[in-house]
Design a protein around this motif. Structure first.
Motif, mmCIF file in Angstrom:
data_model
loop_
_atom_site.group_PDB
_atom_site.id
_atom_site.type_symbol
_atom_site.label_atom_id
_atom_site.label_comp_id
_atom_site.label_asym_id
_atom_site.label_seq_id
_atom_site.Cartn_x
_atom_site.Cartn_y
_atom_site.Cartn_z
ATOM 1 N N SER A 12 0.837 -1.199 0.000
ATOM 2 C CA SER A 12 0.000 0.000 0.000
ATOM 3 C C SER A 12 0.868 1.242 0.000
ATOM 4 O O SER A 12 1.933 1.272 0.634
ATOM 5 C CB SER A 12 -0.888 0.004 1.251
ATOM 6 O OG SER A 12 -1.940 -0.909 1.078
ATOM 7 N N SER A 28 -9.784 -0.885 4.468
ATOM 8 C CA SER A 28 -9.233 0.449 4.218
ATOM 9 C C SER A 28 -9.612 0.912 2.824
ATOM 10 O O SER A 28 -9.722 0.106 1.901
ATOM 11 C CB SER A 28 -7.709 0.463 4.393
ATOM 12 O OG SER A 28 -7.086 -0.320 3.413
ATOM 13 N N GLY A 93 2.404 -7.269 2.533
ATOM 14 C CA GLY A 93 1.061 -7.844 2.535
ATOM 15 C C GLY A 93 1.090 -9.366 2.579
ATOM 16 O O GLY A 93 0.161 -10.040 2.129
ATOM 17 N N ASN A 130 -3.404 -7.535 11.450
ATOM 18 C CA ASN A 130 -2.267 -7.662 10.533
ATOM 19 C C ASN A 130 -2.505 -6.986 9.189
ATOM 20 O O ASN A 130 -1.599 -6.940 8.351
ATOM 21 C CB ASN A 130 -1.927 -9.142 10.308
ATOM 22 C CG ASN A 130 -1.112 -9.695 11.457
ATOM 23 O OD1 ASN A 130 -0.419 -8.950 12.151
ATOM 24 N ND2 ASN A 130 -1.199 -10.990 11.686
ATOM 25 N N GLY A 131 -3.721 -6.495 8.939
ATOM 26 C CA GLY A 131 -3.962 -5.832 7.658
ATOM 27 C C GLY A 131 -5.421 -5.467 7.511
ATOM 28 O O GLY A 131 -6.286 -5.971 8.240
ATOM 29 N N LEU A 132 -5.693 -4.579 6.548
ATOM 30 C CA LEU A 132 -7.065 -4.128 6.293
ATOM 31 C C LEU A 132 -7.435 -4.295 4.830
ATOM 32 O O LEU A 132 -8.526 -4.745 4.509
ATOM 33 C CB LEU A 132 -7.207 -2.656 6.700
ATOM 34 C CG LEU A 132 -7.093 -2.352 8.201
ATOM 35 C CD1 LEU A 132 -6.996 -0.847 8.441
ATOM 36 C CD2 LEU A 132 -8.280 -2.932 8.958
ATOM 37 N N GLY A 133 -6.508 -3.919 3.966
ATOM 38 C CA GLY A 133 -6.850 -3.901 2.539
ATOM 39 C C GLY A 133 -6.072 -4.900 1.704
ATOM 40 O O GLY A 133 -6.189 -4.902 0.481
ATOM 41 N N ASP A 134 -5.269 -5.730 2.330
ATOM 42 C CA ASP A 134 -4.396 -6.611 1.537
ATOM 43 C C ASP A 134 -5.163 -7.718 0.831
ATOM 44 O O ASP A 134 -4.914 -8.009 -0.338
ATOM 45 C CB ASP A 134 -3.301 -7.220 2.432
ATOM 46 C CG ASP A 134 -2.365 -6.155 2.967
ATOM 47 O OD1 ASP A 134 -2.036 -5.227 2.212
ATOM 48 O OD2 ASP A 134 -1.974 -6.237 4.147
ATOM 49 N N ARG A 147 -8.778 0.939 -3.698
ATOM 50 C CA ARG A 147 -9.857 0.364 -2.881
ATOM 51 C C ARG A 147 -10.844 1.493 -2.594
ATOM 52 O O ARG A 147 -10.610 2.328 -1.729
ATOM 53 C CB ARG A 147 -9.303 -0.226 -1.574
ATOM 54 C CG ARG A 147 -8.431 -1.456 -1.799
ATOM 55 C CD ARG A 147 -7.963 -2.060 -0.495
ATOM 56 N NE ARG A 147 -7.185 -1.154 0.301
ATOM 57 C CZ ARG A 147 -5.906 -0.889 0.106
ATOM 58 N NH1 ARG A 147 -5.226 -1.494 -0.851
ATOM 59 N NH2 ARG A 147 -5.275 -0.034 0.877
ATOM 60 N N LYS A 228 7.539 2.056 3.242
ATOM 61 C CA LYS A 228 6.275 1.611 3.837
ATOM 62 C C LYS A 228 6.604 0.546 4.880
ATOM 63 O O LYS A 228 7.205 -0.471 4.537
ATOM 64 C CB LYS A 228 5.357 1.048 2.751
ATOM 65 C CG LYS A 228 3.973 0.706 3.275
ATOM 66 C CD LYS A 228 3.728 -0.759 3.195
ATOM 67 C CE LYS A 228 2.598 -1.182 4.096
ATOM 68 N NZ LYS A 228 2.234 -2.586 3.867
ATOM 69 N N LYS A 229 6.265 0.820 6.117
ATOM 70 C CA LYS A 229 6.576 -0.097 7.221
ATOM 71 C C LYS A 229 8.075 -0.408 7.181
ATOM 72 O O LYS A 229 8.876 0.520 7.218
ATOM 73 C CB LYS A 229 5.688 -1.340 7.121
ATOM 74 C CG LYS A 229 5.455 -2.017 8.465
ATOM 75 C CD LYS A 229 4.284 -2.949 8.416
ATOM 76 C CE LYS A 229 4.687 -4.379 8.482
ATOM 77 N NZ LYS A 229 3.553 -5.278 8.717
HETATM 78 C C1 LIG Z 1 -1.207 -0.719 5.277
HETATM 79 C C2 LIG Z 1 -2.049 -1.883 5.799
HETATM 80 C C3 LIG Z 1 -2.981 -1.403 6.884
HETATM 81 C C4 LIG Z 1 -1.098 -2.969 6.405
HETATM 82 O O1 LIG Z 1 -0.266 -3.550 5.439
HETATM 83 P P1 LIG Z 1 0.783 -4.731 5.815
HETATM 84 O O2 LIG Z 1 1.836 -4.149 6.656
HETATM 85 O O3 LIG Z 1 1.380 -5.238 4.524
HETATM 86 O O4 LIG Z 1 0.034 -5.824 6.507
HETATM 87 C C5 LIG Z 1 -2.825 -2.532 4.632
HETATM 88 O O5 LIG Z 1 -3.476 -3.667 5.060
HETATM 89 C C6 LIG Z 1 -3.831 -1.561 3.998
HETATM 90 O O6 LIG Z 1 -5.017 -1.586 4.342
HETATM 91 O O7 LIG Z 1 -3.426 -0.782 3.124
#
Ligand SMILES: CC(C)(COP(=O)(O)O)[C@@H](O)C(=O)O
Ligand SMILES: Nc1ncnc2c1ncn2[C@@H]1O[C@H](COP(=O)(O)OP(=O)(O)O)[C@@H](O)[C@H]1O
Length: 255
Positions: A12, A28, A93, A130-134, A147, A228-229
């Motif tokens: 992301s 997300s 992700g 651990n994630g929202l949009g993956d 998204r 990113k992260k």
């Molecule tokens: C940015 C994040 C909330 C987390 O991403 P990851 O560290 O790869 O689990 C992702 O899931 C998103 O919604 O964009």
């Protein structure tokens, strides 16, 4: 029966968390890039849930504290081998991709219908934080993912921007960090998404992702890149030590 599922990675660049009492509607709004090399997951029924990550150098790691399994095991008890060229926990992700792999193998084995499989994979991510949009991004794949409506695949909505230029993307995994650092809301996310939509190119994706992630305190010293992260993503030639990627041409596929 030998089952193999391939799942793109998802990085992301801009995200805006949205929470709902219904976990399948939580997720997300955001922009991400789906990437190859895809994760390849093989699996079978087993007497206990077991996930082994196998890297391209042959190194094996059995996951012993993968919280997504608390939700995923409702689909059945599976043993998975996950072949990956990138590490877990850096921001590719991967936790979503492993969960989607688990759910798709359960579906292919006839343990669940597809919709329940997809909802469960997404819910395992949201509940474990651990994630929202993956999961939704990786399921559809195929380029830059917008998204537009949060949630699990079949509930959320995406628009996919195919990237026709044959661009090289490189990544550098620097450190393993917790996703919880990314879950705070930055209202500017929606402005950056609009900036991208006015000119939806890969270059503009990198521009808005850099500005957004810098506001969260993630700074990359490399030109044409963002952090990113725990990873850096860069557009252009890959130097020594960088992992080479292509933009994914598709989402999940089963063989
Ligand atoms: C940015 C994040 C909330 C987390 O991403 P990851 O560290 O790869 O689990 C992702 O899931 C998103 O919604 O964009
Ligand atoms: N050996 C391991 N290395 C990395 N993460 C692990 C390991 N074992 C269990 N985990 C768990 O896997 C999850 C990885 O999720 P996340 O950080 O979102 O990964 P990614 O950024 O690759 O999607 C975390 O909850 C972490 O605690």
């Amino acid at each position: 029966m030998h089952l193999e599922v391939s799942i793109p990675l998802n990085v992301s660049g801009v995200w805006y968390p949205v929470y709902d009492n219904d976990v399948s509607k939580s997720g997300s709004i955001g922009l991400s890039l789906t990437l190859e090399p895809k994760l390849v997951v093989t699996g079978r029924l087993s007497d206990r849930e077991k996930i082994i990550i196998i890297r391209s150098d042959g190194e094996e790691l059995e996951l012993n504290d993968f919280k997504n399994l608390l939700t995923l095991k409702k689909l059945g008890t599976l043993s998975l081998n996950v072949y990956s060229e990138v590490p877990l926990g850096y921001g590719y992700g991967m936790s979503g991709a492993i969960s989607l792999g688990y759910a798709m193998i359960a579906y292919e084995l006839g343990l669940t219908d597809l919709r329940k499989a997809l909802l469960t994979a997404h819910e395992s991510e949201v509940l474990s934080k651990n994630g929202l949009g993956d999961v939704i991004s990786e399921y559809y794949g195929g380029g830059i993912i917008f998204r537009k409506k949060p949630g699990a695949p079949t509930i959320g909505e995406v628009e996919v921007f195919t990237v026709t230029d044959d661009v090289q993307i490189c990544s550098l995994p620097e450190s393993r960090l917790s996703t919880s650092l990314l879950l705070k809301t930055n209202e500017n996310a929606l402005n950056y998404i609009n900036q991208f939509l006015l000119n939806p190119t890969i270059h503009n994706f990198f521009e808005v992702a850099k500005k957004f992630t810098e506001e969260l305190g993630f700074i990359s010293p490399y030109k044409g890149s963002f952090k990113k992260k725990g990873l850096i993503l860069k557009l252009g030639e890959c130097g020594e030590g960088w992992i080479k990627h292509k933009i994914a041409r598709s989402g999940v596929s089963v063989r």
